[in-house]
Motif scaffolding. Structure first.
Motif, PDB file in Angstrom:
ATOM      1  N   TYR A 215       0.422  14.129   5.180  1.00 47.85           N
ATOM      2  CA  TYR A 215       0.979  14.025   3.835  1.00 47.85           C
ATOM      3  C   TYR A 215       0.635  12.663   3.230  1.00 47.85           C
ATOM      4  CZ  TYR A 215       4.677  13.452   0.324  1.00 47.85           C
ATOM      5  OH  TYR A 215       5.357  13.192  -0.821  1.00 47.85           O
ATOM      6  N   LEU A 216       0.803  11.613   4.017  1.00 46.82           N
ATOM      7  CA  LEU A 216       0.476  10.272   3.534  1.00 46.82           C
ATOM      8  C   LEU A 216      -1.011  10.170   3.219  1.00 46.82           C
ATOM      9  CD1 LEU A 216       2.566   7.972   5.872  1.00 46.82           C
ATOM     10  CD2 LEU A 216       2.923   8.408   3.455  1.00 46.82           C
ATOM     11  N   GLU A 217      -1.845  10.814   4.046  1.00 44.93           N
ATOM     12  CA  GLU A 217      -3.282  10.753   3.781  1.00 44.93           C
ATOM     13  C   GLU A 217      -3.591  11.327   2.398  1.00 44.93           C
ATOM     14  OE1 GLU A 217      -5.479  12.439   7.029  1.00 44.93           O
ATOM     15  OE2 GLU A 217      -5.405  10.518   8.081  1.00 44.93           O
ATOM     16  N   ASP A 222      -4.786  10.385  -3.380  1.00 45.87           N
ATOM     17  CA  ASP A 222      -4.405  10.442  -4.799  1.00 45.87           C
ATOM     18  C   ASP A 222      -4.384   9.051  -5.407  1.00 45.87           C
ATOM     19  OD1 ASP A 222      -4.106  13.095  -4.479  1.00 45.87           O
ATOM     20  OD2 ASP A 222      -1.915  13.063  -4.349  1.00 45.87           O
ATOM     21  N   LEU A 223      -3.750   8.098  -4.655  1.00 39.52           N
ATOM     22  CA  LEU A 223      -3.648   6.733  -5.153  1.00 39.52           C
ATOM     23  C   LEU A 223      -5.031   6.151  -5.382  1.00 39.52           C
ATOM     24  CD1 LEU A 223      -0.838   5.080  -3.036  1.00 39.52           C
ATOM     25  CD2 LEU A 223      -0.838   5.530  -5.475  1.00 39.52           C
ATOM     26  N   GLY A 224      -5.913   6.368  -4.404  1.00 38.78           N
ATOM     27  CA  GLY A 224      -7.275   5.864  -4.521  1.00 38.78           C
ATOM     28  C   GLY A 224      -7.926   6.391  -5.783  1.00 38.78           C
ATOM     29  N   LEU A 225      -7.696   7.675  -6.046  1.00 37.56           N
ATOM     30  CA  LEU A 225      -8.288   8.293  -7.226  1.00 37.56           C
ATOM     31  C   LEU A 225      -7.713   7.669  -8.489  1.00 37.56           C
ATOM     32  CD1 LEU A 225     -10.328  10.569  -7.459  1.00 37.56           C
ATOM     33  CD2 LEU A 225      -8.448  12.109  -7.984  1.00 37.56           C
ATOM     34  N   THR A 227      -6.339   4.669  -8.844  1.00 38.84           N
ATOM     35  CA  THR A 227      -6.828   3.303  -9.035  1.00 38.84           C
ATOM     36  C   THR A 227      -8.262   3.309  -9.533  1.00 38.84           C
ATOM     37  OG1 THR A 227      -6.295   3.335  -6.688  1.00 38.84           O
ATOM     38  CG2 THR A 227      -5.957   1.260  -7.859  1.00 38.84           C
ATOM     39  N   ALA A 228      -9.077   4.216  -8.960  1.00 39.86           N
ATOM     40  CA  ALA A 228     -10.477   4.266  -9.368  1.00 39.86           C
ATOM     41  C   ALA A 228     -10.574   4.596 -10.858  1.00 39.86           C
ATOM     42  CB  ALA A 228     -11.230   5.303  -8.550  1.00 39.86           C
ATOM     43  N   ILE A 229      -9.752   5.562 -11.303  1.00 37.87           N
ATOM     44  CA  ILE A 229      -9.781   5.932 -12.716  1.00 37.87           C
ATOM     45  C   ILE A 229      -9.332   4.761 -13.577  1.00 37.87           C
ATOM     46  CG2 ILE A 229      -8.700   7.406 -14.449  1.00 37.87           C
ATOM     47  CD1 ILE A 229      -8.615   9.600 -12.300  1.00 37.87           C
ATOM     48  N   ALA A 230      -8.245   4.089 -13.122  1.00 38.53           N
ATOM     49  CA  ALA A 230      -7.743   2.949 -13.892  1.00 38.53           C
ATOM     50  C   ALA A 230      -8.799   1.855 -13.996  1.00 38.53           C
ATOM     51  CB  ALA A 230      -6.476   2.408 -13.227  1.00 38.53           C
ATOM     52  N   GLU A 231      -9.502   1.621 -12.864  1.00 36.21           N
ATOM     53  CA  GLU A 231     -10.529   0.581 -12.867  1.00 36.21           C
ATOM     54  C   GLU A 231     -11.649   0.913 -13.848  1.00 36.21           C
ATOM     55  OE1 GLU A 231     -11.979  -0.154  -8.966  1.00 36.21           O
ATOM     56  OE2 GLU A 231     -10.187  -1.311  -8.438  1.00 36.21           O
ATOM     57  N   ARG A 232     -12.094   2.216 -13.800  1.00 34.59           N
ATOM     58  CA  ARG A 232     -13.166   2.623 -14.719  1.00 34.59           C
ATOM     59  C   ARG A 232     -12.720   2.432 -16.166  1.00 34.59           C
ATOM     60  NH1 ARG A 232     -15.162   3.452 -10.233  1.00 34.59           N
ATOM     61  NH2 ARG A 232     -15.110   1.212 -10.405  1.00 34.59           N
TER      62      ARG A 232
ATOM     63  N   ALA B  34       1.450   4.381   5.559  1.00 33.73           N
ATOM     64  CA  ALA B  34       2.755   4.271   4.917  1.00 33.73           C
ATOM     65  C   ALA B  34       2.844   3.001   4.081  1.00 33.73           C
ATOM     66  CB  ALA B  34       3.849   4.282   5.978  1.00 33.73           C
ATOM     67  N   ARG B  35       2.192   1.934   4.551  1.00 31.69           N
ATOM     68  CA  ARG B  35       2.245   0.683   3.790  1.00 31.69           C
ATOM     69  C   ARG B  35       1.569   0.815   2.431  1.00 31.69           C
ATOM     70  NH1 ARG B  35       2.159  -2.028   8.862  1.00 31.69           N
ATOM     71  NH2 ARG B  35      -0.094  -1.912   9.037  1.00 31.69           N
ATOM     72  N   GLN B  36       0.627   1.783   2.324  1.00 30.07           N
ATOM     73  CA  GLN B  36      -0.123   1.911   1.063  1.00 30.07           C
ATOM     74  C   GLN B  36       0.555   2.826   0.058  1.00 30.07           C
ATOM     75  OE1 GLN B  36      -4.294   2.856   1.773  1.00 30.07           O
ATOM     76  NE2 GLN B  36      -4.072   2.144   3.861  1.00 30.07           N
ATOM     77  N   VAL B  37       1.569   3.559   0.534  1.00 34.21           N
ATOM     78  CA  VAL B  37       2.181   4.555  -0.347  1.00 34.21           C
ATOM     79  C   VAL B  37       3.529   4.039  -0.825  1.00 34.21           C
ATOM     80  CG1 VAL B  37       3.112   6.899  -0.416  1.00 34.21           C
ATOM     81  CG2 VAL B  37       0.992   6.442   0.777  1.00 34.21           C
ATOM     82  N   PRO B  38       3.805   4.089  -2.129  1.00 34.06           N
ATOM     83  CA  PRO B  38       5.097   3.623  -2.633  1.00 34.06           C
ATOM     84  C   PRO B  38       6.259   4.390  -2.007  1.00 34.06           C
ATOM     85  CG  PRO B  38       3.861   4.807  -4.321  1.00 34.06           C
ATOM     86  CD  PRO B  38       2.929   4.546  -3.208  1.00 34.06           C
ATOM     87  N   GLU B  39       7.397   3.680  -1.895  1.00 36.39           N
ATOM     88  CA  GLU B  39       8.495   4.216  -1.110  1.00 36.39           C
ATOM     89  C   GLU B  39       9.074   5.502  -1.662  1.00 36.39           C
ATOM     90  OE1 GLU B  39      11.917   1.922   0.824  1.00 36.39           O
ATOM     91  OE2 GLU B  39      10.374   0.463   0.322  1.00 36.39           O
TER      92      GLU B  39
END
Lengths: 251, 45, 222
Positions: A215-217, A222-225, A227-232, B34-39
């Motif tokens: 789930y975290l992966e 999603d976060l990576g995506l 941030t990438a969009i925000a950066e672009r 977990a450290r990379q994902v907001p709580e």
């Protein structure tokens, strides 16, 4: 603060599992007597049989979760199917290794092309294929759908393999527990059941953790995506104000 | 037939060691992610 | 559905007649596998004669992987798959068509390989009555299973490597059953082979059935 996949529930579960393993070692290696027919070697059965049972259970969960995913299309079922297959593969590997180490002193060979061994080996390869599909660099929904179909096909394949190889060769002994008259000593049977319980607990505990890691992966992806969009976006708007030099290293 | 304790201990040792390694690696990976994902996205705490 | 199947099968076979990939590349590859086995196992006729049935079917399965890859590579190029999806053809019909075309090519290949084992391995094809139905049933099973996994892996960038990994364990029962049936047909009493033929028919029926019911799903997912 909690920066891990653990929660109070999993800590309790993990502690019980750990105590269970200590008990299994105690009963399996010390307290239970040697078997009349197999001698000391019966002790390997306390690892071999439970891992096999729990691994087959894990793959059943994978097949069921694959069907559920195809019907519902939710991330939850996808993660359950994936996590269960991973843990099942680990347990099945343990089954194969313990079986080989038992077979060598008993049959004189590590491996024999008996029906049940062959089916198990084929199932292991099939699951490796399933996990390979899981690692394909694809769009997440597409990968989930593809994996669900491959996971669903595990069931008919395993059934067909089982019948083909049963006709082909049979040497492995039939199940001993299911018989009406218990042929094995009370303490042996208790240790076997203890092993089943401990490995089942291990499965549940690992399952919760694997589910959370997967789930975290997805969330990190999603976060990576994002941030990438925000950066672009920033680049695009920044490019209008201060054009960056086209060549040379950026310091 | 020899009593086969070598095989028995190898069997238990290999299986337990493999499980320990896998659990350790998985939980390490979990911590890192977990450290990379907001709580608020980690509701199990 | 049958009309759609005939359309797809006709298209695939015409494609093969014009490009001749199966006959010019896959068939020589299959014969090459037979020759390589002879290198590996010594030209001593004893071993080769005893292993003929198994080696024959291993060669067939390896070539079948190539044939499946070819059959679905032609669907991916230029977005033909999207066209197929939008064409309004019955998915079950598409499946039957692909299986029929693939099976026809594999049967030609098997006839060639049969000639190969007679010439190179000195096989005695006495039990034709068992050998021919075995070939038919096994081919249908391999073509059906191959089409299922072929369409699954067709759109992937790693299709060349993932297809054998997924397909070969699935068709392993065909290898076992067809080899046993062939051994009975080549040397032993023919009566030993019939139940293996039965298993092959069950396998083929199972995978054809699976394909008919799930091919729309597969076409959607791939």
């Amino acid at each position: 603060m909690n920066d891990s996949t653990a929660s109070t529930g999993t800590r309790v579960l993990g502690s019980i599992t750990l105590v269970g393993f200590a008990a299994l070692l105690l009963f399996g290696l010390v307290l239970s007597p040697a078997d009349a027919a197999q001698g000391e070697l019966v002790r390997m059965m306390y690892v071999h049989v439970p891992t096999a049972f729990v691994a087959f259970g894990a793959f059943t969960v994978t097949v069921a979760a694959s069907v559920a995913y195809l019907l519902r299309r939710t991330e939850w079922w996808d993660l359950v199917a994936h996590g269960s297959a991973e843990i099942g593969a680990v347990l099945l590997a343990a089954t194969l290794v313990s079986g080989m180490l038992w077979g060598r002193p008993t049959w004189g060979v590590y491996w024999t092309w008996d029906a049940r061994l062959t089916t198990t080996a084929l199932l292991f390869v099939l699951v490796l294929g399933y996990l390979a599909v899981r690692r394909l660099p694809l769009d997440r929904d597409k990968r989930a759908g593809l994996a669900a179909v491959v996971g669903l096909l595990l069931l008919p394949t395993t059934i067909v393999c089982h019948y083909a190889t049963t006709w082909w060769r049979t040497l492995h002994q039939g199940p001993t527990i299911a018989r009406a008259d218990p042929q094995i000593d009370g303490l042996l049977l208790f240790t076997l059941v203890l092993g089943l319980a401990v490995f089942a607990l291990l499965y549940v505990w690992m399952m919760v953790h694997r589910f959370r890691v997967l789930y975290l992966e997805h969330r990190v992806e999603d976060l990576g995506l994002d941030t990438a969009i925000a950066e672009r976006r920033r680049e695009a708007s920044g490019a209008l104000a201060t054009p960056r030099p086209a060549t040379g290293p950026v310091t | 037939m020899t009593d086969g304790w070598g095989y028995i201990l190898t069997c238990y040792g290999l299986v337990l060691a493999a499980l320990v390694v896998i659990v350790a690696r998985s939980s390490q990976r979990g911590r890192k992610l977990a450290r990379q994902v907001p709580e608020e996205q980690r509701r199990w705490m | 559905m049958w009309r759609d199947a005939a359309l797809v099968a006709g298209k695939d076979l015409r494609l093969e007649l014009r490009s001749r990939v199966a006959i010019n590349q896959v068939a020589p590859f299959a014969l090459l596998v037979l020759v390589l086995f002879a290198f590996a196992l010594d030209p001593d006729r004893g071993i080769l004669a005893r292993a003929t049935a198994g080696l024959y079917w291993v060669a067939v399965l390896f070539s079948a992987v190539l044939a499946v890859q070819r059959a679905f590579a032609v669907e991916v190029a230029d977005g033909v798959r999207d066209g197929l999806r939008l064409s309004g053809l019955d998915p079950a019909g598409i499946f039957v068509g692909k299986v029929a075309a693939l099976a026809a090519q594999l049967l030609v290949l098997e006839a060639l390989l049969g000639l190969g084992v007679v010439v190179f391995y000195d096989a005695d094809v006495a039990g034709m009555l068992l050998l021919v139905p075995t070939c038919l049933a096994a081919t249908l099973g391999v073509a059906a299973a191959g089409s299922l996994y072929g369409i699954l892996s067709a759109g992937l960038r790693v299709k060349e490597t993932i297809l054998p990994l997924l397909l070969l364990p699935v068709v392993a029962p065909v290898l076992v059953a067809a080899t046993q049936a062939f051994e009975a047909g080549l040397s032993g009493p023919t009566s030993d082979g019939w139940r293996w033929l039965g298993l092959l028919i069950v396998f083929a029926a199972a995978y054809v059935g699976l394909g008919l019911t799930t091919f729309d799903l597969l076409l959607e997912e791939s």
